[in-house]
Design an enzyme around this catalytic site. Sequence first.
Site, PDB file in Angstrom:
ATOM      1  N   ARG A   1       3.721   5.378  22.980  1.00  0.00           N
ATOM      2  CA  ARG A   1       4.369   6.212  21.948  1.00  0.00           C
ATOM      3  C   ARG A   1       4.298   5.503  20.596  1.00  0.00           C
ATOM      4  O   ARG A   1       4.400   4.279  20.533  1.00  0.00           O
ATOM      5  CB  ARG A   1       5.836   6.450  22.307  1.00  0.00           C
ATOM      6  CG  ARG A   1       6.028   7.384  23.471  1.00  0.00           C
ATOM      7  CD  ARG A   1       7.495   7.482  23.875  1.00  0.00           C
ATOM      8  NE  ARG A   1       7.697   7.043  25.244  1.00  0.00           N
ATOM      9  CZ  ARG A   1       8.877   6.801  25.783  1.00  0.00           C
ATOM     10  NH1 ARG A   1       9.987   6.934  25.079  1.00  0.00           N
ATOM     11  NH2 ARG A   1       8.969   6.399  27.043  1.00  0.00           N
TER      12      ARG A   1
ATOM     13  N   ASN B   1      16.361   9.091  39.534  1.00  0.00           N
ATOM     14  CA  ASN B   1      15.752   9.172  38.201  1.00  0.00           C
ATOM     15  C   ASN B   1      14.445   9.945  38.381  1.00  0.00           C
ATOM     16  O   ASN B   1      13.471   9.417  38.902  1.00  0.00           O
ATOM     17  CB  ASN B   1      15.499   7.750  37.689  1.00  0.00           C
ATOM     18  CG  ASN B   1      14.904   7.748  36.298  1.00  0.00           C
ATOM     19  OD1 ASN B   1      14.664   8.806  35.710  1.00  0.00           O
ATOM     20  ND2 ASN B   1      14.665   6.563  35.774  1.00  0.00           N
TER      21      ASN B   1
ATOM     22  N   ARG C   1      20.009  10.258  36.452  1.00  0.00           N
ATOM     23  CA  ARG C   1      19.762   9.894  35.063  1.00  0.00           C
ATOM     24  C   ARG C   1      19.276  11.155  34.350  1.00  0.00           C
ATOM     25  O   ARG C   1      18.253  11.722  34.724  1.00  0.00           O
ATOM     26  CB  ARG C   1      18.689   8.809  34.999  1.00  0.00           C
ATOM     27  CG  ARG C   1      18.406   8.399  33.593  1.00  0.00           C
ATOM     28  CD  ARG C   1      17.356   7.338  33.539  1.00  0.00           C
ATOM     29  NE  ARG C   1      17.162   6.960  32.164  1.00  0.00           N
ATOM     30  CZ  ARG C   1      16.336   6.018  31.782  1.00  0.00           C
ATOM     31  NH1 ARG C   1      15.625   5.350  32.653  1.00  0.00           N
ATOM     32  NH2 ARG C   1      16.213   5.721  30.516  1.00  0.00           N
TER      33      ARG C   1
ATOM     34  N   GLU D   1      20.168  -0.063  34.973  1.00  0.00           N
ATOM     35  CA  GLU D   1      20.620   1.303  34.704  1.00  0.00           C
ATOM     36  C   GLU D   1      21.114   1.979  35.986  1.00  0.00           C
ATOM     37  O   GLU D   1      22.048   2.782  35.947  1.00  0.00           O
ATOM     38  CB  GLU D   1      19.465   2.117  34.086  1.00  0.00           C
ATOM     39  CG  GLU D   1      19.143   1.674  32.671  1.00  0.00           C
ATOM     40  CD  GLU D   1      17.679   1.854  32.299  1.00  0.00           C
ATOM     41  OE1 GLU D   1      16.819   1.201  32.935  1.00  0.00           O
ATOM     42  OE2 GLU D   1      17.383   2.618  31.383  1.00  0.00           O
TER      43      GLU D   1
ATOM     44  N   HIS E   1      18.101   5.500  25.859  1.00  0.00           N
ATOM     45  CA  HIS E   1      18.276   4.245  26.626  1.00  0.00           C
ATOM     46  C   HIS E   1      19.759   3.865  26.727  1.00  0.00           C
ATOM     47  O   HIS E   1      20.092   2.697  26.905  1.00  0.00           O
ATOM     48  CB  HIS E   1      17.501   3.072  25.976  1.00  0.00           C
ATOM     49  CG  HIS E   1      16.015   3.137  26.180  1.00  0.00           C
ATOM     50  ND1 HIS E   1      15.127   2.806  25.199  1.00  0.00           N
ATOM     51  CD2 HIS E   1      15.281   3.490  27.253  1.00  0.00           C
ATOM     52  CE1 HIS E   1      13.885   2.958  25.644  1.00  0.00           C
ATOM     53  NE2 HIS E   1      13.955   3.378  26.896  1.00  0.00           N
TER      54      HIS E   1
END
Length: 394
Positions: free
Chosen positions: A241, A9, A95, A379, A183
């Site tokens: 964010r 990732n 990813r 993940e 996600h």
Amino acid sequence: MTQGILVINSGSSSVKFALFSDDGLSEPKPLFKGQIEGLGTDPCFQVKDSNGRKIDARDEWPRGSTLNHTGALRYILSWLEDCASNVKIQAAGHRIVHGGLDYEHAVRIDKHVLEDLEGLIPLAPLHQPHNLAAIRALAEVAPKMPQVACFDTAFHRTQPRVAQLFPLPRALAEAGVRRYGFHGLSYEYIAHCLPDVLPDADKVVVAHLGSGASMCALLDGKSIESSMGFTAVDGLPMGTRCGGIDPGVILHLVQNLGYDAKAIEKLMYKESGLLGVSGVSNDMRDLETSDNPHAAEAVDLFVYHIGKYLGMLTSALQGIDALVFTAGIGENSPIIRERVCQRAAWLGIRLDREANRKGGPCISTPDSPVSAWVIPTNEELMIALHVRNVLQLG
Ligand code: ADP
């Protein structure tokens, strides 16, 4: 020799990795998980074993040095060669934040795939270039290693067209301006667990609450709606964010307050959310322990918006059987879970306080009409499973 799958990732300033052993039959097993942080400023290597214990690893780089993605992957592979010498890494999975509309599944990377993914850089300029840099870097360091791209958007391609469209002129939708959802690897992992944990639940809302946060409506294990849309800045307020804001705010910033695109990007991605409202921190742990009223207001806002999206996603599902919490805050903050469940009492969620304090997995009372759960996301495992399936390893 054990067969292994490497999961990567890659971001702008870090490369995270995980190594799994894979016998091709049972679920891949984690061996090591680590990262090199601070690529552009003082790189630092950290690694943990399968029990989460930190392994002593000497920092190889003098202060002030920098590392690019190739250097980082070269280092990670050589560390694994030394420390996992009984594991033969047979493939790597990445990813990748954006797969556009065409990539509905993970895919083996070749020249054409890489070109396609480069074409999507304008849709995710903060993440996609760094994801792709790691693919190129690994091809340079280990040219024979098959690589698989696993997308954060792919899981959401099952959403109905109305959930994917903005009410904008059609030509813009055709040019790619539409809701993609993110996600996805986390939601896919939760969907993968649901048949074991909650075999009778058809309508499930998942709240992935980390420093990036979003929510997703799962109908029979498939995504039908999510809080993130065109970019990963939409939806819930996050660590830094802003989440969804009236687009008219952007016009006002440009027309009256002197903001340009770069300044707006910085504001929306780095200076807003929990950090912007609290003025204290982007980390929920700091906010939960702060006496500052602005910190309390940031937490109020976070919980309020989760409740709002829960209502919206329940409408998309036309009902709800279960709510699942996951990711950093969802897995570790009983306070946030309690407050979200309290606000969702109208939906029929009755919290079991003691179970919530202990972290679940079930945190609702046995008579709760809608159940609530904590399921840690994974993940990396999802990526390892995709690599195995795409390459038909085993
Ligand atoms: P990401 O993968 O998006 O970077 P994570 O899923 O790792 O984020 O979540 C990180 C966030 O989880 C941290 O910023 C912190 O706010 C939150 N977190 C971690 N542990 C706790 C805790 N014990 N209580 C409250 N929040 C926590």
